[in-house]
Scaffold this motif. Sequence first.
Motif, mmCIF file in Angstrom:
data_model
loop_
_atom_site.group_PDB
_atom_site.id
_atom_site.type_symbol
_atom_site.label_atom_id
_atom_site.label_comp_id
_atom_site.label_asym_id
_atom_site.label_seq_id
_atom_site.Cartn_x
_atom_site.Cartn_y
_atom_site.Cartn_z
ATOM 1 N N ASP A 1 -8.532 1.137 -4.418
ATOM 2 C CA ASP A 1 -8.308 2.307 -3.571
ATOM 3 C C ASP A 1 -8.447 3.533 -4.467
ATOM 4 O O ASP A 1 -7.632 3.738 -5.377
ATOM 5 N N GLN B 1 -10.426 9.732 2.279
ATOM 6 C CA GLN B 1 -11.084 9.356 1.019
ATOM 7 C C GLN B 1 -12.442 10.041 0.968
ATOM 8 O O GLN B 1 -13.343 9.707 1.722
ATOM 9 N N ARG C 1 -7.153 7.160 6.828
ATOM 10 C CA ARG C 1 -7.767 6.768 5.555
ATOM 11 C C ARG C 1 -8.574 7.957 5.025
ATOM 12 O O ARG C 1 -9.784 8.081 5.284
ATOM 13 N N ASN D 1 -7.624 6.459 -4.217
ATOM 14 C CA ASN D 1 -6.461 7.339 -4.250
ATOM 15 C C ASN D 1 -5.407 6.884 -5.255
ATOM 16 O O ASN D 1 -4.517 7.662 -5.610
ATOM 17 N N ASP D 2 -5.482 5.637 -5.697
ATOM 18 C CA ASP D 2 -4.488 5.118 -6.635
ATOM 19 C C ASP D 2 -4.882 5.337 -8.091
ATOM 20 O O ASP D 2 -4.036 5.209 -8.980
ATOM 21 N N CYS E 1 -3.376 2.143 6.331
ATOM 22 C CA CYS E 1 -4.592 2.441 7.087
ATOM 23 C C CYS E 1 -4.493 1.759 8.446
ATOM 24 O O CYS E 1 -4.264 0.551 8.520
ATOM 25 N N CYS F 1 -6.541 -1.478 9.373
ATOM 26 C CA CYS F 1 -6.436 -2.653 8.519
ATOM 27 C C CYS F 1 -5.800 -3.833 9.253
ATOM 28 O O CYS F 1 -4.836 -3.680 10.003
ATOM 29 N N CYS G 1 0.858 -1.186 0.000
ATOM 30 C CA CYS G 1 0.000 0.000 0.000
ATOM 31 C C CYS G 1 0.895 1.236 0.000
ATOM 32 O O CYS G 1 2.000 1.208 0.564
ATOM 33 N N SER H 1 -3.131 -3.078 -1.924
ATOM 34 C CA SER H 1 -3.815 -2.251 -2.919
ATOM 35 C C SER H 1 -3.440 -2.714 -4.318
ATOM 36 O O SER H 1 -2.440 -2.244 -4.880
#
Length: 449
Positions: free
Chosen positions: A142, A181, A179, A144-145, A60, A63, A56, A109
């Motif tokens: 994810d 998002q 996290r 963000n990716d 997070c 997790c 990742c 991820s």
Amino acid sequence: MQNSLLTKYSGAVPRYTSYPTAPHFHEAIDCGKYAQWLQAITAKERVSLYLHIPYCDRLCWFCACHTKHTLKYEPISIYLESLKKEITTVGALVSRDAAVTAVHFGGGSPTMLRPDDMINLMASLRAAFRFADDVEISVEMDPNDLDEPRYDALAAIGMTRASLGVQDFHPEVQKAINRIQTFEQTKSVVEAVRTRGVHSVNCDILYGLPYQTETTVAETVKDILSLAPDRIALFGYAHVPWMKKHQTMIKEEVLPGLEERFAQMNLAASMLVEAGYEPVGIDHFALPTDSMGIAAREGHLRRNFQGYTDDAAEALIGLGASSIGQLPQGYVQNMPATGEYQRMADAGSLPVVRGIEVSDDDRLRRRVIEEIMCRFSFSFADLKAEFGHAVDAIIMEAKAFAQSNQDGICLIEADRFLITEAGRPFARTIAAVFDSYLSTGKGRHSIAV
């Protein structure tokens, strides 16, 4: 009454994504044994593949997955080469007549992979295994990716199902779990994958997170419903800092108490049902048109290491560091440490380090536990038709528990053990009654609610 049940039946028990559960795996199951199991897969058997990407670009704190943080791509590139070597090794042992009906990319991820690496990884899979024409390909995402080239690559590999972790949209909660998002990010992902033909979208919501309240949970559920995902998973946060050290970053004093967790769960569940989603097992919800919802209604719902599934494959092959496989003969787990995993895979060895071969009693109890987790009941007659007189001991255990229980969480109805509506939140605890390994004390577990 409900609070007293909550206190009594919310103790720490397994999640029962396998039986026997992972703490009972042992080193006697090695690569030689695993090779025999792979070679025994017949042309009639369906195969499901799980690929683990243990990286990742942010960690997070909530997790509990096997993953590590990296801001460099080089470790991922090196890992992918080892993963492709394992794919080749495993594929050489599995009959080309056996059809792959499902592929799941998990992590970590998977969407960290560069577009060309996603495409090359899928090419390696297709070279090593025979894919069914209607293969389902699911990817954990994810937001963000993601960017346009990655969306295009996911479409190119044939992704049919997207799974997005949401957790909670409230800024204070997101900060507390590291996290960040936004709803807008999440919405853009849903729109992008649907534009590219994805037919099923899943969103994960968590309750029991730091600073969460019924209000923040309700707001998150409302936002998610506006996206109309096909499936929604409603998980309780599992606080296991003894197993995942980064969870020590979450202060226990800001976690909701047991009664608040339960209230959050019930509120979210009621909102989802009111919106037209059908309950699936203990923590999933699906639209009536979704294949998981259909499987639940028709009695075909399954449970494995990916949780609830409509995947009917007889063999689940885990690929990548820490991956767990489930075959008719038993379970295997790959080396969790990525460096050692890569050394084993690069040498052409199956990187299995532990597992367990299931006995006849294990198979029977696994079926009972899966029936409880998926359908909240099991039929004595159906079990006898499959397992014969070995079921007599289970029937005695079921009747003894139902007769001794004064809380109304289960009963015997005709020839069926049945969990009542009051008992459904405690299905994991009831399933544990039939777990012959639990008393050994191996493993620590999260609370049942």
